[in-house]
Design a protein around this motif. Sequence first.
Motif, PDB file in Angstrom:
ATOM      1  N   TYR A   1      29.332   7.590  17.973  1.00  0.00           N
ATOM      2  CA  TYR A   1      29.819   6.232  17.716  1.00  0.00           C
ATOM      3  C   TYR A   1      30.871   6.202  16.615  1.00  0.00           C
ATOM      4  CZ  TYR A   1      29.182   1.126  17.195  1.00  0.00           C
ATOM      5  OH  TYR A   1      29.352  -0.230  17.135  1.00  0.00           O
ATOM      6  N   GLY A   2      30.839   7.181  15.715  1.00  0.00           N
ATOM      7  CA  GLY A   2      31.810   7.237  14.630  1.00  0.00           C
ATOM      8  C   GLY A   2      31.308   8.130  13.507  1.00  0.00           C
ATOM      9  N   THR A   3      32.181   8.411  12.581  1.00  0.00           N
ATOM     10  CA  THR A   3      31.867   9.190  11.388  1.00  0.00           C
ATOM     11  C   THR A   3      32.398   8.410  10.196  1.00  0.00           C
ATOM     12  OG1 THR A   3      32.096  11.228  12.640  1.00  0.00           O
ATOM     13  CG2 THR A   3      32.172  11.416  10.253  1.00  0.00           C
ATOM     14  N   VAL A   4      31.569   8.225   9.176  1.00  0.00           N
ATOM     15  CA  VAL A   4      31.960   7.390   8.034  1.00  0.00           C
ATOM     16  C   VAL A   4      31.464   7.992   6.728  1.00  0.00           C
ATOM     17  CG1 VAL A   4      31.912   5.261   9.412  1.00  0.00           C
ATOM     18  CG2 VAL A   4      29.881   5.945   8.148  1.00  0.00           C
ATOM     19  N   GLY A   5      31.981   7.477   5.636  1.00  0.00           N
ATOM     20  CA  GLY A   5      31.414   7.720   4.317  1.00  0.00           C
ATOM     21  C   GLY A   5      31.531   9.124   3.783  1.00  0.00           C
ATOM     22  N   GLU A   6      32.703   9.732   3.922  1.00  0.00           N
ATOM     23  CA  GLU A   6      32.835  11.086   3.389  1.00  0.00           C
ATOM     24  C   GLU A   6      32.494  11.096   1.903  1.00  0.00           C
ATOM     25  OE1 GLU A   6      35.894  14.833   3.532  1.00  0.00           O
ATOM     26  OE2 GLU A   6      36.659  12.843   3.951  1.00  0.00           O
ATOM     27  N   ARG A   7      31.576  11.997   1.517  1.00  0.00           N
ATOM     28  CA  ARG A   7      31.078  12.137   0.148  1.00  0.00           C
ATOM     29  C   ARG A   7      30.439  10.839  -0.360  1.00  0.00           C
ATOM     30  NH1 ARG A   7      35.901  14.794   0.387  1.00  0.00           N
ATOM     31  NH2 ARG A   7      37.048  13.170  -0.686  1.00  0.00           N
ATOM     32  N   CYS A   8      29.527  10.256   0.445  1.00  0.00           N
ATOM     33  CA  CYS A   8      28.920   8.966   0.103  1.00  0.00           C
ATOM     34  C   CYS A   8      27.503   9.081  -0.443  1.00  0.00           C
ATOM     35  CB  CYS A   8      28.917   8.053   1.321  1.00  0.00           C
ATOM     36  SG  CYS A   8      27.852   8.626   2.667  1.00  0.00           S
ATOM     37  N   GLY A   9      26.960  10.281  -0.568  1.00  0.00           N
ATOM     38  CA  GLY A   9      25.574  10.445  -0.998  1.00  0.00           C
ATOM     39  C   GLY A   9      25.282   9.845  -2.356  1.00  0.00           C
ATOM     40  N   TRP A  10      26.185  10.041  -3.307  1.00  0.00           N
ATOM     41  CA  TRP A  10      25.977   9.506  -4.645  1.00  0.00           C
ATOM     42  C   TRP A  10      25.903   7.985  -4.611  1.00  0.00           C
ATOM     43  CZ3 TRP A  10      28.654   6.333  -8.033  1.00  0.00           C
ATOM     44  CH2 TRP A  10      28.155   6.311  -9.338  1.00  0.00           C
ATOM     45  N   PHE A  11      26.748   7.345  -3.794  1.00  0.00           N
ATOM     46  CA  PHE A  11      26.725   5.884  -3.682  1.00  0.00           C
ATOM     47  C   PHE A  11      25.410   5.397  -3.076  1.00  0.00           C
ATOM     48  CE2 PHE A  11      31.264   6.869  -3.696  1.00  0.00           C
ATOM     49  CZ  PHE A  11      31.684   6.064  -4.743  1.00  0.00           C
ATOM     50  N   LEU A  12      24.906   6.121  -2.077  1.00  0.00           N
ATOM     51  CA  LEU A  12      23.620   5.751  -1.474  1.00  0.00           C
ATOM     52  C   LEU A  12      22.475   5.911  -2.470  1.00  0.00           C
ATOM     53  CD1 LEU A  12      24.068   7.276   2.081  1.00  0.00           C
ATOM     54  CD2 LEU A  12      23.953   4.837   1.484  1.00  0.00           C
ATOM     55  N   ALA A  13      22.515   6.966  -3.275  1.00  0.00           N
ATOM     56  CA  ALA A  13      21.483   7.172  -4.292  1.00  0.00           C
ATOM     57  C   ALA A  13      21.514   6.044  -5.320  1.00  0.00           C
ATOM     58  CB  ALA A  13      21.664   8.528  -4.969  1.00  0.00           C
ATOM     59  N   ARG A  14      22.701   5.616  -5.700  1.00  0.00           N
ATOM     60  CA  ARG A  14      22.850   4.506  -6.647  1.00  0.00           C
ATOM     61  C   ARG A  14      22.309   3.207  -6.042  1.00  0.00           C
ATOM     62  NH1 ARG A  14      28.659   2.688  -8.744  1.00  0.00           N
ATOM     63  NH2 ARG A  14      28.695   1.957  -6.611  1.00  0.00           N
ATOM     64  N   LEU A  15      22.596   2.974  -4.744  1.00  0.00           N
ATOM     65  CA  LEU A  15      22.080   1.779  -4.078  1.00  0.00           C
ATOM     66  C   LEU A  15      20.556   1.805  -4.025  1.00  0.00           C
ATOM     67  CD1 LEU A  15      22.328  -0.841  -2.440  1.00  0.00           C
ATOM     68  CD2 LEU A  15      22.593   0.595  -0.400  1.00  0.00           C
ATOM     69  N   ALA A  16      19.972   2.943  -3.688  1.00  0.00           N
ATOM     70  CA  ALA A  16      18.509   3.057  -3.622  1.00  0.00           C
ATOM     71  C   ALA A  16      17.886   2.706  -4.969  1.00  0.00           C
ATOM     72  CB  ALA A  16      18.109   4.466  -3.195  1.00  0.00           C
ATOM     73  N   ARG A  17      18.471   3.226  -6.031  1.00  0.00           N
ATOM     74  CA  ARG A  17      17.977   2.925  -7.388  1.00  0.00           C
ATOM     75  C   ARG A  17      18.109   1.427  -7.677  1.00  0.00           C
ATOM     76  NH1 ARG A  17      20.532   6.901  -9.374  1.00  0.00           N
ATOM     77  NH2 ARG A  17      22.359   5.764 -10.041  1.00  0.00           N
ATOM     78  N   GLY A  18      19.242   0.826  -7.292  1.00  0.00           N
ATOM     79  CA  GLY A  18      19.463  -0.605  -7.527  1.00  0.00           C
ATOM     80  C   GLY A  18      18.497  -1.489  -6.755  1.00  0.00           C
ATOM     81  N   VAL A  19      18.191  -1.126  -5.501  1.00  0.00           N
ATOM     82  CA  VAL A  19      17.230  -1.904  -4.711  1.00  0.00           C
ATOM     83  C   VAL A  19      15.841  -1.793  -5.329  1.00  0.00           C
ATOM     84  CG1 VAL A  19      16.101  -2.123  -2.455  1.00  0.00           C
ATOM     85  CG2 VAL A  19      18.571  -1.760  -2.568  1.00  0.00           C
ATOM     86  N   ASP A  20      15.449  -0.595  -5.743  1.00  0.00           N
ATOM     87  CA  ASP A  20      14.133  -0.412  -6.382  1.00  0.00           C
ATOM     88  C   ASP A  20      14.026  -1.243  -7.660  1.00  0.00           C
ATOM     89  OD1 ASP A  20      13.341   1.307  -4.369  1.00  0.00           O
ATOM     90  OD2 ASP A  20      13.714   3.134  -5.542  1.00  0.00           O
ATOM     91  N   GLU A  21      15.084  -1.233  -8.472  1.00  0.00           N
ATOM     92  CA  GLU A  21      15.073  -2.009  -9.712  1.00  0.00           C
ATOM     93  C   GLU A  21      15.004  -3.508  -9.422  1.00  0.00           C
ATOM     94  OE1 GLU A  21      18.584  -0.648 -11.731  1.00  0.00           O
ATOM     95  OE2 GLU A  21      17.654   1.270 -12.290  1.00  0.00           O
ATOM     96  N   ALA A  22      15.771  -3.973  -8.433  1.00  0.00           N
ATOM     97  CA  ALA A  22      15.767  -5.399  -8.081  1.00  0.00           C
ATOM     98  C   ALA A  22      14.401  -5.829  -7.552  1.00  0.00           C
ATOM     99  CB  ALA A  22      16.853  -5.688  -7.051  1.00  0.00           C
ATOM    100  N   ARG A  23      13.755  -4.982  -6.767  1.00  0.00           N
ATOM    101  CA  ARG A  23      12.425  -5.317  -6.225  1.00  0.00           C
ATOM    102  C   ARG A  23      11.374  -5.382  -7.326  1.00  0.00           C
ATOM    103  NH1 ARG A  23      11.055  -5.702  -1.294  1.00  0.00           N
ATOM    104  NH2 ARG A  23       9.051  -4.640  -1.494  1.00  0.00           N
TER     105      ARG A  23
END
Length: 164
Positions: A34-56
């Motif tokens: 379907y597509g390929t996206v987010g080259e070198r996006c792992g750090w951003f995903l890790a930051r989002l996971a931390r932000g969602v956990d903190e917000a919850r």
Amino acid sequence: MDGSYLTVTPVPCKDSVGVPYEITLALHRDGSPYGTVGERCGWFLARLARGVDEARAEASWPDPEDRFPDDGELFAFRYRTRLGSPGGELRCQLRTIPIWQPEGRWLLTRRAYLEAWGTQGVGLRAVLSSSELAAFVGELLAEAEACLGGRDLARNPIEGAGSH
């Protein structure tokens, strides 16, 4: 809405000597590329996971399912070939939804809208609560770290290729 499903798979990015150091995301719709996206996006995903956990963990919204980081756009991963043609898109935006209650008041809920577009421009959408977004990003990070040999994407280690 149409019964389709989206699979998001981390694919390792490798340095010049073949050592995996980050991820790109491969998108498949109903099992087809379907597509390929987010080259070198792992750090951003890790930051989002931390932000969602903190917000919850905070009590800023009464319902824990409405608790998200306050960013309107949680992420937007795109890919364009060197010739400028599109290669897909995956984005996640936070939206506040007002629902009129019979008691004569508004009930506000918040949801993450995860949207994907393939190379042909056809889109898919999922609406996620904060726990569903946390589970999605958490699973994606676990898969990514496994394909990187256990490397923690939340850190930017100094050792490895390029440090000598």
